[in-house]
Scaffold this motif. Structure first.
Motif, PDB file in Angstrom:
ATOM      1  N   GLN A 198     -69.981  -5.907  58.892  1.00 57.01           N
ATOM      2  CA  GLN A 198     -69.706  -7.339  58.934  1.00 57.01           C
ATOM      3  C   GLN A 198     -69.367  -7.776  60.363  1.00 57.01           C
ATOM      4  O   GLN A 198     -69.904  -8.772  60.856  1.00 57.01           O
ATOM      5  CB  GLN A 198     -68.529  -7.615  58.013  1.00 57.01           C
ATOM      6  N   ALA A 200     -70.211  -6.243  63.129  1.00 54.50           N
ATOM      7  CA  ALA A 200     -71.401  -6.106  63.977  1.00 54.50           C
ATOM      8  C   ALA A 200     -72.332  -7.302  63.794  1.00 54.50           C
ATOM      9  O   ALA A 200     -72.967  -7.760  64.749  1.00 54.50           O
ATOM     10  CB  ALA A 200     -72.142  -4.813  63.640  1.00 54.50           C
ATOM     11  N   MET A 201     -72.400  -7.822  62.573  1.00 60.12           N
ATOM     12  CA  MET A 201     -73.295  -8.957  62.320  1.00 60.12           C
ATOM     13  C   MET A 201     -72.709 -10.244  62.894  1.00 60.12           C
ATOM     14  O   MET A 201     -73.425 -11.033  63.512  1.00 60.12           O
ATOM     15  CB  MET A 201     -73.573  -9.081  60.821  1.00 60.12           C
ATOM     16  N   VAL A 202     -71.407 -10.445  62.701  1.00 59.04           N
ATOM     17  CA  VAL A 202     -70.766 -11.653  63.243  1.00 59.04           C
ATOM     18  C   VAL A 202     -70.878 -11.649  64.766  1.00 59.04           C
ATOM     19  O   VAL A 202     -71.118 -12.682  65.391  1.00 59.04           O
ATOM     20  CB  VAL A 202     -69.285 -11.725  62.782  1.00 59.04           C
ATOM     21  N   MET A 203     -70.747 -10.454  65.360  1.00 64.68           N
ATOM     22  CA  MET A 203     -70.858 -10.316  66.814  1.00 64.68           C
ATOM     23  C   MET A 203     -72.242 -10.690  67.335  1.00 64.68           C
ATOM     24  O   MET A 203     -72.446 -10.856  68.525  1.00 64.68           O
ATOM     25  CB  MET A 203     -70.611  -8.850  67.224  1.00 64.68           C
ATOM     26  N   ARG A 204     -73.215 -10.723  66.438  1.00 62.71           N
ATOM     27  CA  ARG A 204     -74.565 -11.114  66.859  1.00 62.71           C
ATOM     28  C   ARG A 204     -74.932 -12.483  66.283  1.00 62.71           C
ATOM     29  O   ARG A 204     -76.087 -12.771  66.013  1.00 62.71           O
ATOM     30  CB  ARG A 204     -75.562 -10.029  66.471  1.00 62.71           C
TER      31      ARG A 204
ATOM     32  N   PHE B  71     -68.313 -16.016  67.247  1.00 63.83           N
ATOM     33  CA  PHE B  71     -69.373 -15.406  68.052  1.00 63.83           C
ATOM     34  C   PHE B  71     -69.320 -15.915  69.489  1.00 63.83           C
ATOM     35  O   PHE B  71     -69.175 -17.109  69.736  1.00 63.83           O
ATOM     36  CB  PHE B  71     -70.715 -15.738  67.405  1.00 63.83           C
ATOM     37  N   PHE B  79     -71.239  -0.322  68.610  1.00 65.97           N
ATOM     38  CA  PHE B  79     -70.374   0.475  67.729  1.00 65.97           C
ATOM     39  C   PHE B  79     -70.596   1.973  67.921  1.00 65.97           C
ATOM     40  O   PHE B  79     -71.664   2.393  68.372  1.00 65.97           O
ATOM     41  CB  PHE B  79     -70.657   0.102  66.264  1.00 65.97           C
ATOM     42  N   ASP B  84     -73.874   1.276  61.730  1.00 65.33           N
ATOM     43  CA  ASP B  84     -73.104   0.056  61.480  1.00 65.33           C
ATOM     44  C   ASP B  84     -73.817  -1.141  62.076  1.00 65.33           C
ATOM     45  O   ASP B  84     -73.508  -2.285  61.766  1.00 65.33           O
ATOM     46  CB  ASP B  84     -71.712   0.144  62.139  1.00 65.33           C
ATOM     47  N   PHE B  87     -79.314  -2.844  60.506  1.00 65.77           N
ATOM     48  CA  PHE B  87     -79.353  -3.056  59.059  1.00 65.77           C
ATOM     49  C   PHE B  87     -80.668  -3.638  58.576  1.00 65.77           C
ATOM     50  O   PHE B  87     -80.864  -3.818  57.389  1.00 65.77           O
ATOM     51  CB  PHE B  87     -78.201  -3.965  58.603  1.00 65.77           C
ATOM     52  N   PHE B  97     -82.659 -10.104  65.424  1.00 70.11           N
ATOM     53  CA  PHE B  97     -81.566 -10.681  64.621  1.00 70.11           C
ATOM     54  C   PHE B  97     -80.642 -11.593  65.441  1.00 70.11           C
ATOM     55  O   PHE B  97     -80.388 -12.744  65.055  1.00 70.11           O
ATOM     56  CB  PHE B  97     -80.765  -9.533  63.990  1.00 70.11           C
ATOM     57  N   GLY B  98     -80.131 -11.096  66.574  1.00 74.83           N
ATOM     58  CA  GLY B  98     -79.207 -11.883  67.410  1.00 74.83           C
ATOM     59  C   GLY B  98     -79.862 -13.153  67.939  1.00 74.83           C
ATOM     60  O   GLY B  98     -79.353 -14.270  67.703  1.00 74.83           O
ATOM     61  N   ASN B 101     -80.347 -15.788  65.293  1.00 73.91           N
ATOM     62  CA  ASN B 101     -79.084 -16.439  64.925  1.00 73.91           C
ATOM     63  C   ASN B 101     -78.636 -17.420  66.007  1.00 73.91           C
ATOM     64  O   ASN B 101     -77.954 -18.403  65.724  1.00 73.91           O
ATOM     65  CB  ASN B 101     -77.980 -15.401  64.724  1.00 73.91           C
ATOM     66  N   MET B 149     -79.798 -10.358  73.320  1.00 70.74           N
ATOM     67  CA  MET B 149     -78.977 -11.586  73.317  1.00 70.74           C
ATOM     68  C   MET B 149     -78.552 -11.975  74.726  1.00 70.74           C
ATOM     69  O   MET B 149     -77.854 -12.959  74.908  1.00 70.74           O
ATOM     70  CB  MET B 149     -77.740 -11.371  72.449  1.00 70.74           C
TER      71      MET B 149
ATOM     72  N   PRO C  28     -72.154  -9.471  54.101  1.00 72.55           N
ATOM     73  CA  PRO C  28     -72.457  -8.067  54.425  1.00 72.55           C
ATOM     74  C   PRO C  28     -71.595  -7.099  53.621  1.00 72.55           C
ATOM     75  O   PRO C  28     -72.091  -6.084  53.137  1.00 72.55           O
ATOM     76  CB  PRO C  28     -72.152  -7.958  55.919  1.00 72.55           C
TER      77      PRO C  28
END
Lengths: 243, 243, 192
Positions: A198, A200-204, B71, B79, B84, B87, B97-98, B101, B149, C28
């Motif tokens: 979670q 890692a995804m928010v960070m991107r 963000f 990480f 992690d 995905f 992905f980044g 977003n 990014m 997630p």
């Protein structure tokens, strides 16, 4: 590797038309409509270049299940007696039921196989999003897909570690306890990992929705194939109601 | 570039893990963060990118304060485990992905992904699934997913953990070519000697040394006092031992 | 067919509820935990000469709460897609039954442990008991639907009920054990 014709079919058109066809077959109950459904799904398997071997493999599990259930189905009492053997009675209704389940499940599995044959699941989920499935649900599906494989790998490792220490020789409650521990390890690890994923995804820049880089472009042939499938679905429903 | 001002932090119900940390990272400089297990390295990184909320003090990147769970495209975090971070079903999707977003136009995505993968010399990974990559490839792909990014500060947490010498060399060469500001935490001191010019030693939540890496790591007494060993390459050879 | 359709309608309604209760930032976590539950349910248990694998319905509901709804849907979807278990036409009915049972499990567990968060043995017993009832509830619903589908399904309904009765007991015991251990090592997973 040469692509099968089904792989050229636009994911959105494929998804919508094949799901409608599945529902049309699920709706049937009369022999003529069910046989037509099976015939069309066989034709679909043949013309779309779907590997028949894979279809047979996919059919194996449900057919085994049906085989296991068939004595119970056959012995279910009905109204019209067909044969009276020394111990058991066979009724028409139970044979009809067996025939119905066999025909419908085979047809649906064949169509499902065509839908998924060599499909890119991310593209399939993108198609689901474009036909109106909520973004939140698609996000959950995409992430679940990724981590199922990761945890299956983990599970295999944990099971091997347990087997190497004679886990398989244990029976009953002690087997249950060890299996509970394997499950617990998997769940605690996943809980901790879920927090990291979670983050890692928010960070991107993730804000609850997946975006896709590719755009769908439908061709004239996509619409024609879908039209044929939809006509078949309509034909099956008409046959069910008119025959 | 990254300014940490009087940061303190304790996990719920635990002792303080970071106590009044002050430090500034210079733009374009690679800084190493070393310390024994549990000294607060990962916690400091998680605070720097807003995954954890600081209890005292403040952190800013390029003049902008870091906010909890918000963000910030200027800072990215690698990480310890690439699982992690990766995905999506293909590396292309993960690297895209980044930027997606962040609202980058779809027509520009392919170029951005290609560029990020080119920087890590792994264009061939684009269509592969992360399930089928080696540990080293996963690590490199995870770095590419951050580079796409275009961040200014990168926090790398144990980037060489579980890597063989060949993959470790790849990561070293990659870091040596990067012009972003890097903050790298690792127990691999030889790797840090090759990639960083400055080191910060942290122990029991406090900064105990900060300065040129060779100078600080050569101080055997200091290193021992904080649970570290002087790197082998900094020990003067008394006699020839490489034949 | 009408039952299949009703299943889909019910599933859509429950999914809408589950998604509403799932915060965007939790997605997630729901997915990762959902994947783990799905994988854990693939573990086989040896019972005498045979082996069974569980649904983990109770455990999923206790840990994820209402957020278990989208996780269950995702699990069933991949079961159908990846392992070809069950058909897509019955996916709606299966999902609706599992989701309703999961909601029953979550709310009864939360109600019964209210104010008793420091009694780990009591919580474990409640978890086990509620899970047993949840699986039984799902069994009763499935059997009733089978009987409603026609008299010829009565035999199947009986077979299903008998086999699931045993499963409910095993699932209850296992959930009780897992919750008891979780309370010692990661209580926030159960009590948050």
């Amino acid at each position: 590797m040469k692509k099968a014709p089904i792989q050229f079919w636009d994911y959105r058109w494929k998804l919508v038309s094949l799901v409608i066809l599945i529902f049309a077959i699920a709706y049937t109950g009369k022999p003529a409509a069910m046989i037509s459904g099976l015939a069309f799904s066989l034709l679909l398997t043949f013309f779309t270049g779907t590997n028949p071997g894979e279809a047979v493999k996919n059919l194996k599990t449900p057919l085994y299940l049906l085989l296991f259930m068939s004595p119970f189905i056959i012995l279910t009492p009905g109204r019209e007696l067909l044969w009276q053997l020394p111990v058991v009675k066979i009724y028409r209704e139970s044979l009809d039921l067996l025939f119905t389940i066999l025909l419908k499940s085979t047809s649906i599995i064949l169509i499902f196989n065509a839908l998924l044959y060599k499909a890119d699941l991310t593209r399939l989920m993108q198609a689901m999003k474009t036909v109106g499935i909520p973004g939140k649900l698609i996000s959950i599906l995409i992430s679940t897909y990724r981590y199922i494989f990761l945890y299956r790998k983990d599970l295999v490792k944990l099971s091997i570690a347990a087997k190497l220490r004679a886990h398989s020789k244990r029976r009953g409650f002690s087997h249950l306890l060890t299996s509970a521990d394997i499950m617990l390890t998997l769940l605690v690890r996943s809980y901790e990992q879920s927090e990291r994923v979670q983050a890692a995804m928010v960070m991107r820049g993730y804000r609850g929705e997946f975006y896709f880089a590719e755009k769908f472009k439908s061709k004239f042939s996509d619409k024609i194939i879908s039209l044929v499938v939809l006509m078949a679905a309509t034909g099956i429903i008409l046959m069910e109601n008119l025959c | 570039m990254l300014n940490i001002d009087n940061i303190s932090f304790a996990y719920p119900g635990g002792n303080p893990i970071l106590k009044e940390i002050n430090l500034t990272l210079v733009k374009g400089e690679n800084t190493a963060l070393v310390g024994p297990n549990g000294s607060g390295k990962t916690t400091l990184f998680l605070l720097c990118c807003g995954i954890l909320k600081e209890q005292a003090g403040k952190i800013e990147v390029d003049g902008k304060f870091i906010q909890h769970k918000k963000f910030n495209s200027k800072i990215s975090y690698l990480f310890q485990s690439p699982d992690d971070q990766l995905f999506s079903s293909t590396i292309f999707d993960d690297v895209a992905f980044g930027p997606l977003n962040m609202g980058v136009e779809k027509k520009d995505i392919h170029g951005i992904v290609r560029e990020a993968l080119k920087r890590v010399n792994s264009e061939k990974l684009s269509d592969k699934s992360s399930f089928h990559l080696s540990g080293g490839e996963k690590r490199i792909a995870a770095i590419a997913s951050l580079l796409s990014m275009n961040p200014e500060v990168l926090l790398f947490d144990e980037p060489t953990a579980n890597l063989d010498s060949r993959n470790k060399r790849k990561v070293i060469e990659l870091i040596q070519c990067m012009d972003e500001t890097l903050f790298i935490s690792s127990h691999d001191l030889e790797f840090l000697l090759e990639t960083c010019g400055r080191v910060i030693v942290i122990d029991e939540g406090r900064i105990v040394a900060d300065g040129p890496i060779r100078e600080i790591m050569s101080d055997e007494e200091l290193m021992k006092r904080h649970g570290l060993e002087k790197p082998h390459s900094l020990i003067p050879h008394q006699e020839r031992h490489h034949y | 067919m009408s039952i299949c359709l009703a299943g889909y309608v019910g599933t859509v309604a429950l999914t809408a509820l589950g998604l509403k209760k799932t915060e965007q930032e939790n997605i997630p976590a729901v997915a990762v935990m959902g994947a783990a539950f799905f994988t854990a349910s693939l573990i086989h248990f040896r019972i005498g000469v045979t082996s069974v694998h569980l649904t983990l319905l109770g455990l999923t509901a206790i840990i994820l709460g209402v957020k278990a709804i989208p996780a269950i849907l995702a699990g069933l979807f991949f079961q159908a897609v990846l392992f070809q278990h069950g058909g897509i036409s019955t996916l709606g009915v299966n999902a609706m039954i599992m989701m309703t049972s999961a909601l029953f499990c979550h709310y009864s567990f939360t109600l019964l442990i209210k104010g008793k968060h420091n009694k780990s043995l009591y919580i474990s017993f409640v978890a086990g008991g509620v899970t047993l009832l949840t699986v039984l509830l799902a069994t009763v619903m499935t059997s009733s639907l089978l009987i409603l589908s026609g008299d010829e399904f009565k035999g199947l309904a009986l077979l299903f009920s008998v086999s699931n009765g045993t499963l409910a007991l095993i699932e209850g015991v296992l959930t009780g054990i897992i919750i008891n251990r979780l309370l010692k090592i990661k209580p926030e997973m159960v009590l948050s």
